[in-house]
Design an enzyme around this catalytic site. Structure first.
Site, PDB file in Angstrom:
ATOM      1  N   THR A  90       5.324  -2.072   1.830  1.00  0.00           N
ATOM      2  CA  THR A  90       4.763  -3.049   2.806  1.00  0.00           C
ATOM      3  C   THR A  90       5.292  -3.159   3.996  1.00  0.00           C
ATOM      4  O   THR A  90       6.586  -3.480   4.306  1.00  0.00           O
ATOM      5  CB  THR A  90       4.619  -4.251   1.999  1.00  0.00           C
ATOM      6  OG1 THR A  90       4.102  -5.281   2.932  1.00  0.00           O
ATOM      7  CG2 THR A  90       5.875  -4.546   1.506  1.00  0.00           C
ATOM      8  N   CYS A 144     -23.313 -14.101 -16.076  1.00  0.00           N
ATOM      9  CA  CYS A 144     -22.979 -14.493 -17.493  1.00  0.00           C
ATOM     10  C   CYS A 144     -21.396 -14.128 -17.513  1.00  0.00           C
ATOM     11  O   CYS A 144     -20.971 -14.214 -18.722  1.00  0.00           O
ATOM     12  CB  CYS A 144     -23.577 -13.703 -18.344  1.00  0.00           C
ATOM     13  SG  CYS A 144     -23.423 -11.900 -18.469  1.00  0.00           S
ATOM     14  N   HIS A 163      -3.866  -9.357  -5.241  1.00  0.00           N
ATOM     15  CA  HIS A 163      -5.426  -8.789  -4.888  1.00  0.00           C
ATOM     16  C   HIS A 163      -6.158  -8.565  -5.909  1.00  0.00           C
ATOM     17  O   HIS A 163      -7.306  -8.032  -5.370  1.00  0.00           O
ATOM     18  CB  HIS A 163      -5.183  -7.901  -3.447  1.00  0.00           C
ATOM     19  CG  HIS A 163      -4.352  -8.623  -2.355  1.00  0.00           C
ATOM     20  ND1 HIS A 163      -3.709  -7.713  -1.413  1.00  0.00           N
ATOM     21  CD2 HIS A 163      -4.086 -10.032  -2.159  1.00  0.00           C
ATOM     22  CE1 HIS A 163      -3.138  -8.467  -0.562  1.00  0.00           C
ATOM     23  NE2 HIS A 163      -3.582  -9.643  -0.574  1.00  0.00           N
ATOM     24  N   ILE A 200      -4.433  -2.887  -5.713  1.00  0.00           N
ATOM     25  CA  ILE A 200      -5.529  -3.204  -6.838  1.00  0.00           C
ATOM     26  C   ILE A 200      -5.690  -2.114  -7.602  1.00  0.00           C
ATOM     27  O   ILE A 200      -6.784  -1.930  -8.449  1.00  0.00           O
ATOM     28  CB  ILE A 200      -6.740  -3.581  -6.025  1.00  0.00           C
ATOM     29  CG1 ILE A 200      -7.185  -2.271  -4.969  1.00  0.00           C
ATOM     30  CG2 ILE A 200      -6.513  -4.767  -5.074  1.00  0.00           C
ATOM     31  CD1 ILE A 200      -8.421  -2.733  -4.345  1.00  0.00           C
ATOM     32  N   ASP A 201      -4.923  -0.810  -7.593  1.00  0.00           N
ATOM     33  CA  ASP A 201      -5.317   0.250  -8.008  1.00  0.00           C
ATOM     34  C   ASP A 201      -4.799   0.347  -9.950  1.00  0.00           C
ATOM     35  O   ASP A 201      -5.199   1.455 -10.509  1.00  0.00           O
ATOM     36  CB  ASP A 201      -4.673   1.534  -7.531  1.00  0.00           C
ATOM     37  CG  ASP A 201      -3.303   1.282  -7.191  1.00  0.00           C
ATOM     38  OD1 ASP A 201      -2.235   0.964  -8.066  1.00  0.00           O
ATOM     39  OD2 ASP A 201      -2.973   1.717  -5.922  1.00  0.00           O
ATOM     40  N   CYS A 216     -19.550  -9.951 -14.527  1.00  0.00           N
ATOM     41  CA  CYS A 216     -21.076 -10.271 -13.925  1.00  0.00           C
ATOM     42  C   CYS A 216     -20.926 -11.626 -13.487  1.00  0.00           C
ATOM     43  O   CYS A 216     -20.201 -12.698 -13.964  1.00  0.00           O
ATOM     44  CB  CYS A 216     -21.949 -10.377 -15.452  1.00  0.00           C
ATOM     45  SG  CYS A 216     -23.454 -11.007 -14.713  1.00  0.00           S
ATOM     46  N   ALA A 264       0.996  -1.202  -0.146  1.00  0.00           N
ATOM     47  CA  ALA A 264      -0.007   0.085   0.167  1.00  0.00           C
ATOM     48  C   ALA A 264       0.933   1.178  -0.066  1.00  0.00           C
ATOM     49  O   ALA A 264       0.559   2.250  -0.794  1.00  0.00           O
ATOM     50  CB  ALA A 264      -0.805  -0.166   1.045  1.00  0.00           C
ATOM     51  N   PHE A 324      -6.874   1.634   2.933  1.00  0.00           N
ATOM     52  CA  PHE A 324      -8.316   1.235   3.250  1.00  0.00           C
ATOM     53  C   PHE A 324      -8.452   0.871   4.644  1.00  0.00           C
ATOM     54  O   PHE A 324      -9.324   1.149   5.396  1.00  0.00           O
ATOM     55  CB  PHE A 324      -9.105   0.442   2.412  1.00  0.00           C
ATOM     56  CG  PHE A 324      -9.133  -0.844   2.252  1.00  0.00           C
ATOM     57  CD1 PHE A 324      -8.111  -1.396   1.529  1.00  0.00           C
ATOM     58  CD2 PHE A 324      -9.619  -1.571   3.174  1.00  0.00           C
ATOM     59  CE1 PHE A 324      -7.821  -2.666   1.309  1.00  0.00           C
ATOM     60  CE2 PHE A 324      -9.191  -3.087   3.396  1.00  0.00           C
ATOM     61  CZ  PHE A 324      -8.266  -3.702   2.470  1.00  0.00           C
ATOM     62  N   ARG A 325      -7.410   0.085   5.111  1.00  0.00           N
ATOM     63  CA  ARG A 325      -7.351  -0.471   6.359  1.00  0.00           C
ATOM     64  C   ARG A 325      -7.375   0.774   7.391  1.00  0.00           C
ATOM     65  O   ARG A 325      -7.580   0.425   8.495  1.00  0.00           O
ATOM     66  CB  ARG A 325      -6.364  -1.613   6.625  1.00  0.00           C
ATOM     67  CG  ARG A 325      -6.673  -2.740   5.831  1.00  0.00           C
ATOM     68  CD  ARG A 325      -5.529  -3.491   6.246  1.00  0.00           C
ATOM     69  NE  ARG A 325      -4.464  -3.232   5.138  1.00  0.00           N
ATOM     70  CZ  ARG A 325      -4.108  -3.827   3.928  1.00  0.00           C
ATOM     71  NH1 ARG A 325      -4.958  -5.048   3.431  1.00  0.00           N
ATOM     72  NH2 ARG A 325      -3.185  -3.600   2.846  1.00  0.00           N
TER      73      ARG A 325
HETATM   74 ZN   LIG Z   1     -24.459 -10.959 -16.992  1.00  0.00          ZN
END
Ligand SMILES: [Zn+2]
Length: 243
Positions: free
Chosen positions: A191, A132, A121, A105-106, A129, A24, A35-36
């Site tokens: 980290t 699907c 992560h 994750i950015d 989705c 992070a 975010f932690r």
């Molecule tokens: Zn879908």
């Protein structure tokens, strides 16, 4: 500090298979808070701790609340790469760096031009989705309201981000392990190495040039061949890329 910078520069000059492992702290200099660090005492708008909200069971149980927290605390679409991201991309382009392994994750490494990035992560830029598997981009999540729904089938669109209680992607872990095991220089930055699986992955490094860059001490400091207590972006801004 000057002596350490010179040693790091010399090792980078001599290396051909550098691997960078980041957390992070690499993104905080791009304005993305961990975010932690959301604290219940100061943040009255959430009843549960982040670790609860960002969990698989909570996502299924309270998707509305999950996405409120997710959009507010985990999405930073305006963030730009900093000097660390840019320098790592340059090292890869110069043929000196094999891979970046990140807990973030950015997507800022790719935004800076890095190609080989193992995202332990996941990434906010990939969303699927649940019914699907139709893919959606970050924009779709940012601009939808409440629980994002698939335009094709109406299913819930889930970020490709590893939540608490979820396993890491085997393919990604294997890629990270192979890169680390083959590295001639491993630089670990931003980290605390306290969060699984960071510490375990470092154990795959077999070389004699383990560099730890962190603002505060880590449990692995005794294993390091070079320790620099500095913000990673500030440090990398001073590194020169020489092929
Ligand atoms: Zn879908």
């Amino acid at each position: 500090m000057d002596g350490k910078l010179e040693q790091l520069q010399r090792w980078i000059d001599e290396s051909r298979r550098i691997v960078f492992f980041g957390g992070a702290g690499v993104s905080t200099e791009s304005g993305i808070p961990d975010f932690r660090s959301v604290d219940g005492l100061y943040n009255q708008s959430y009843d549960e701790p982040p670790e609860t909200i960002i969990s698989h069971s909570y996502f299924l149980r309270e998707p509305e609340k999950f996405f409120r927290f997710y959009r507010e605390k985990m999405l930073w679409p305006e963030a730009k790469p900093n000097a660390a991201h840019r320098k790592l991309a340059e090292l890869e382009q110069a043929g000196k760096l094999d891979a970046v392994v990140t807990q973030n994750i950015d997507g800022l490494h790719q935004a800076a031009g890095s190609v080989k990035v193992w995202e332990l992560h996941g990434s906010v830029h990939r969303n699927y989705c649940m019914e699907c598997h139709q893919p959606y981009d970050l924009d779709f999540i940012v601009h939808s309201e409440g629980v994002p729904r698939c335009k094709v089938c109406g299913g819930i669109v889930k970020p490709d981000v590893v939540l608490y209680e979820e396993a890491l992607d085997d393919r990604v872990v294997r890629g990270a392990v192979e890169a680390i095991a083959g590295a001639d220089l491993l630089i670990v930055g931003g980290t605390s190495l306290a969060v699984y699986p960071a510490a375990g992955l470092i154990n795959y490094y077999d070389g004699s040039r383990l560099v730890l860059v962190n603002k505060t001490p880590t449990p692995y400091d005794h294993r390091a061949d070079l320790i620099v207590h500095a913000p990673i972006g500030q440090l990398f801004a001073q590194i020169e890329v020489r092929a």
